[in-house]
Scaffold this active site. Structure first.
Site, PDB file in Angstrom:
ATOM      1  N   GLY A  55       0.833  -1.195   0.000  1.00 35.20           N
ATOM      2  CA  GLY A  55       0.000   0.000   0.000  1.00 35.20           C
ATOM      3  C   GLY A  55       0.866   1.242   0.000  1.00 35.20           C
ATOM      4  O   GLY A  55       2.015   1.205   0.472  1.00 35.20           O
ATOM      5  N   GLN A  60       2.791   9.947   1.473  1.00 35.56           N
ATOM      6  CA  GLN A  60       4.092   9.276   1.494  1.00 35.56           C
ATOM      7  C   GLN A  60       4.958   9.658   0.296  1.00 35.56           C
ATOM      8  O   GLN A  60       6.161   9.425   0.303  1.00 35.56           O
ATOM      9  CB  GLN A  60       3.916   7.751   1.520  1.00 35.56           C
ATOM     10  CG  GLN A  60       3.287   7.236   2.795  1.00 35.56           C
ATOM     11  CD  GLN A  60       3.175   5.721   2.765  1.00 35.56           C
ATOM     12  OE1 GLN A  60       2.219   5.182   2.245  1.00 35.56           O
ATOM     13  NE2 GLN A  60       4.175   5.039   3.301  1.00 35.56           N
ATOM     14  N   CYS A 116       5.922  -0.183   7.344  1.00 36.41           N
ATOM     15  CA  CYS A 116       5.540   0.986   6.550  1.00 36.41           C
ATOM     16  C   CYS A 116       6.760   1.511   5.804  1.00 36.41           C
ATOM     17  O   CYS A 116       7.834   1.638   6.391  1.00 36.41           O
ATOM     18  CB  CYS A 116       4.984   2.068   7.475  1.00 36.41           C
ATOM     19  SG  CYS A 116       4.478   3.551   6.605  1.00 36.41           S
ATOM     20  N   LEU A 117       6.570   1.820   4.525  1.00 40.64           N
ATOM     21  CA  LEU A 117       7.688   2.318   3.719  1.00 40.64           C
ATOM     22  C   LEU A 117       8.223   3.645   4.259  1.00 40.64           C
ATOM     23  O   LEU A 117       9.360   3.998   4.000  1.00 40.64           O
ATOM     24  CB  LEU A 117       7.244   2.490   2.259  1.00 40.64           C
ATOM     25  CG  LEU A 117       6.836   1.185   1.546  1.00 40.64           C
ATOM     26  CD1 LEU A 117       6.222   1.491   0.195  1.00 40.64           C
ATOM     27  CD2 LEU A 117       8.029   0.250   1.402  1.00 40.64           C
ATOM     28  N   HIS A 158      -4.556   1.120   7.621  1.00 41.10           N
ATOM     29  CA  HIS A 158      -3.187   1.641   7.684  1.00 41.10           C
ATOM     30  C   HIS A 158      -3.026   2.829   6.723  1.00 41.10           C
ATOM     31  O   HIS A 158      -2.508   3.880   7.101  1.00 41.10           O
ATOM     32  CB  HIS A 158      -2.199   0.520   7.340  1.00 41.10           C
ATOM     33  CG  HIS A 158      -0.769   0.944   7.300  1.00 41.10           C
ATOM     34  ND1 HIS A 158       0.199   0.418   8.135  1.00 41.10           N
ATOM     35  CD2 HIS A 158      -0.117   1.839   6.513  1.00 41.10           C
ATOM     36  CE1 HIS A 158       1.360   0.992   7.865  1.00 41.10           C
ATOM     37  NE2 HIS A 158       1.206   1.849   6.875  1.00 41.10           N
ATOM     38  N   GLU A 159      -3.500   2.650   5.492  1.00 45.25           N
ATOM     39  CA  GLU A 159      -3.345   3.706   4.481  1.00 45.25           C
ATOM     40  C   GLU A 159      -4.217   4.916   4.800  1.00 45.25           C
ATOM     41  O   GLU A 159      -3.800   6.060   4.628  1.00 45.25           O
ATOM     42  CB  GLU A 159      -3.676   3.179   3.083  1.00 45.25           C
ATOM     43  CG  GLU A 159      -2.783   2.040   2.598  1.00 45.25           C
ATOM     44  CD  GLU A 159      -1.305   2.310   2.756  1.00 45.25           C
ATOM     45  OE1 GLU A 159      -0.872   3.475   2.623  1.00 45.25           O
ATOM     46  OE2 GLU A 159      -0.559   1.357   3.043  1.00 45.25           O
ATOM     47  N   HIS A 162      -2.683   7.331   7.113  1.00 43.20           N
ATOM     48  CA  HIS A 162      -1.731   8.266   6.492  1.00 43.20           C
ATOM     49  C   HIS A 162      -2.426   9.557   6.068  1.00 43.20           C
ATOM     50  O   HIS A 162      -1.833  10.634   6.119  1.00 43.20           O
ATOM     51  CB  HIS A 162      -1.080   7.630   5.251  1.00 43.20           C
ATOM     52  CG  HIS A 162       0.077   6.726   5.565  1.00 43.20           C
ATOM     53  ND1 HIS A 162       1.223   7.168   6.189  1.00 43.20           N
ATOM     54  CD2 HIS A 162       0.278   5.414   5.305  1.00 43.20           C
ATOM     55  CE1 HIS A 162       2.073   6.151   6.308  1.00 43.20           C
ATOM     56  NE2 HIS A 162       1.519   5.077   5.793  1.00 43.20           N
TER      57      HIS A 162
HETATM   58 ZN    ZN Z   1       2.412   3.202   5.761  1.00 41.68          ZN
END
Ligand code: ZN
Length: 190
Positions: A55, A60, A116-117, A158-159, A162
């Protein structure tokens, strides 16, 4: 761009990592469903698949707008080429795009070890709702609704966090949250 018969192409976009301010902002709604938006989504998917991740939210990649992409289904296989090089083959793409998502009807609880990236190197179990209902718009601005559970539900939560400026480790206990904050700030030399 065709999500039904998706072909991997686009450009890599640099991924913001904690504590870059864009990750803590509340993102604004998407109001224009134009070519720029389609190009952004194309490049976000390309970046997500190569990162690799399941995701990626617009903040991000430095865009504070309410949009995320995800794919919880694709395969990533390590293969050895004829010349003896190790590389990854990606297949079975099932990309999804959620624009201006609204989460309702949450129920149950589940935990999953998330990463998470934007928070490299941190993996922790996070408590989430087991299932939920999501209303969202597609790239043309059309409205859709989905009832989701399991991985898709976890990933959407999760997304969606953000978009509200929340990183997954901020959902942990204060002790763990502060531990990771200090650790990451130290690694960044701040
Ligand atoms: Zn993330």
């Amino acid at each position: 761009m065709n999500l039904e018969n998706y072909e991997l192409n686009g450009e890599m976009i640099p991924i913001a990592t904690y504590p870059e301010p864009v990750l803590s902002q509340i993102a604004r709604p998407v109001t224009e469903f134009n070519q720029d938006l389609k190009d952004l989504v194309k490049n976000m998917l390309f970046t997500m698949y190569h990162a690799p991740g399941i995701g990626l939210a617009a903040p991000q990649v430095g865009q504070s707008i309410r949009l995320f992409v995800l794919d919880v289904d694709y395969d990533r296989d390590e293969v050895t080429t004829a010349s003896g090089m190790e590389e990854f083959r990606l297949s079975g793409f099932n990309p999804k795009v959620f624009i201006n998502p609204v989460l309702t009807g949450t129920s149950g609880t589940t935990t999953f070890e998330e990463g998470c990236l934007s928070v490299p190197g941190v993996y922790e179990e996070v408590k989430r709702f087991e299932s939920l209902h999501v209303k969202y718009q597609d790239l043309d601005g059309n409205f859709h609704e989905l009832q989701v559970d399991d991985m898709l539900s976890i990933c959407i939560q999760h997304e969606n966090d953000h978009l509200d400026g929340i990183l997954f480790f901020e959902r942990l206990s204060n002790l763990k949250k502060n531990f990771y904050k200090k650790k990451m700030l130290k690694e960044k030399g701040r």
